[in-house]
Design a protein around this motif. Structure first.
Motif, PDB file in Angstrom:
ATOM      1  N   GLY A   1       0.790  -1.231   0.000  1.00  0.00           N
ATOM      2  CA  GLY A   1       0.000   0.000   0.000  1.00  0.00           C
ATOM      3  C   GLY A   1       0.821   1.279   0.000  1.00  0.00           C
ATOM      4  N   LEU A   2       2.163   1.173   0.134  1.00  0.00           N
ATOM      5  CA  LEU A   2       2.984   2.381   0.121  1.00  0.00           C
ATOM      6  C   LEU A   2       3.001   3.011  -1.263  1.00  0.00           C
ATOM      7  N   LYS A   3       3.074   4.358  -1.296  1.00  0.00           N
ATOM      8  CA  LYS A   3       3.246   5.085  -2.558  1.00  0.00           C
ATOM      9  C   LYS A   3       4.669   4.858  -3.032  1.00  0.00           C
TER      10      LYS A   3
ATOM     11  N   GLU B   1       6.992   6.079   7.865  1.00  0.00           N
ATOM     12  CA  GLU B   1       6.221   7.171   8.449  1.00  0.00           C
ATOM     13  C   GLU B   1       5.506   7.985   7.381  1.00  0.00           C
ATOM     14  N   GLN B   2       6.183   8.259   6.282  1.00  0.00           N
ATOM     15  CA  GLN B   2       5.582   9.012   5.173  1.00  0.00           C
ATOM     16  C   GLN B   2       4.772   8.106   4.244  1.00  0.00           C
ATOM     17  N   ARG B   3       4.889   6.776   4.472  1.00  0.00           N
ATOM     18  CA  ARG B   3       4.186   5.769   3.668  1.00  0.00           C
ATOM     19  C   ARG B   3       4.589   5.846   2.188  1.00  0.00           C
TER      20      ARG B   3
END
Length: 170
Positions: free
Chosen positions: A104-106, A155-157
């Motif tokens: 799901g991370l960008k 943290e920033q995904r």
């Protein structure tokens, strides 16, 4: 972040005393030797199980749970997932991540433009491969090597990547 991490699934029964063969979903199968409790995902609920014993048959973990006395009691749970709470997970080393935290991370290119979303991690043996779904629906495979994966920021995904020549036909 996920509260629970999957370590395996019940593959099949083993004998008539309620033991089960486990399909391992962890890099360290010896972790099953130290496992005291695990959560069984029945599809309706997560049931806390207590591990009574662990042995290995042909390099596959075989577990016995206090809650099941015979094959008939455990049989309905074949193919159900086994999870541990995050505090019971195997500690990670530097630059190691739980797959559940990566999905799901960008995914961004080095210059900051959006490439897509991480949808899967393939474990190939030599190195993992990130599967990134781009906005147009196509998927690109990125090897998890320093030349390609520049930064993972939970943290920033987001993940910052360098697209090596030949990875994307543009």
């Amino acid at each position: 972040m996920e509260e629970f991490l999957q370590v395996g699934a019940i593959a099949n029964t083993h004998g008539i005393a309620g033991e089960v063969k486990i399909y391992s979903m962890t890099d360290d199968i010896m972790r099953f030797k130290k496992l005291k409790e695990v959560y069984l995902d029945t599809g309706r609920e997560r049931m806390l199980l207590h591990v009574v014993s662990c042995k290995f048959v042909k390099n596959q973990p075989v577990l016995k749970f206090r809650e099941f006395k015979n094959i008939n009691e455990i049989e309905p749970y074949k193919r159900c997932g086994l999870f541990v709470s995050r505090d019971q997970a195997v500690p990670l080393g530097k630059d190691e991540y739980y797959i559940a935290d990566l999905i799901g991370l960008k995914v961004l290119r080095e210059e900051g433009s959006y490439l897509g979303e991480l949808v899967d991690v393939l474990q190939t043996g030599a190195n993992d491969v990130y599967v990134v779904k781009m906005e147009d629906g196509r998927e690109i495979l990125l090897p998890v090597i320093r030349d390609c994966i520049k930064k993972v920021d939970l943290e920033q995904r987001e993940i910052v990547v360098h697209l090596m020549k030949g990875l994307l036909d543009e």
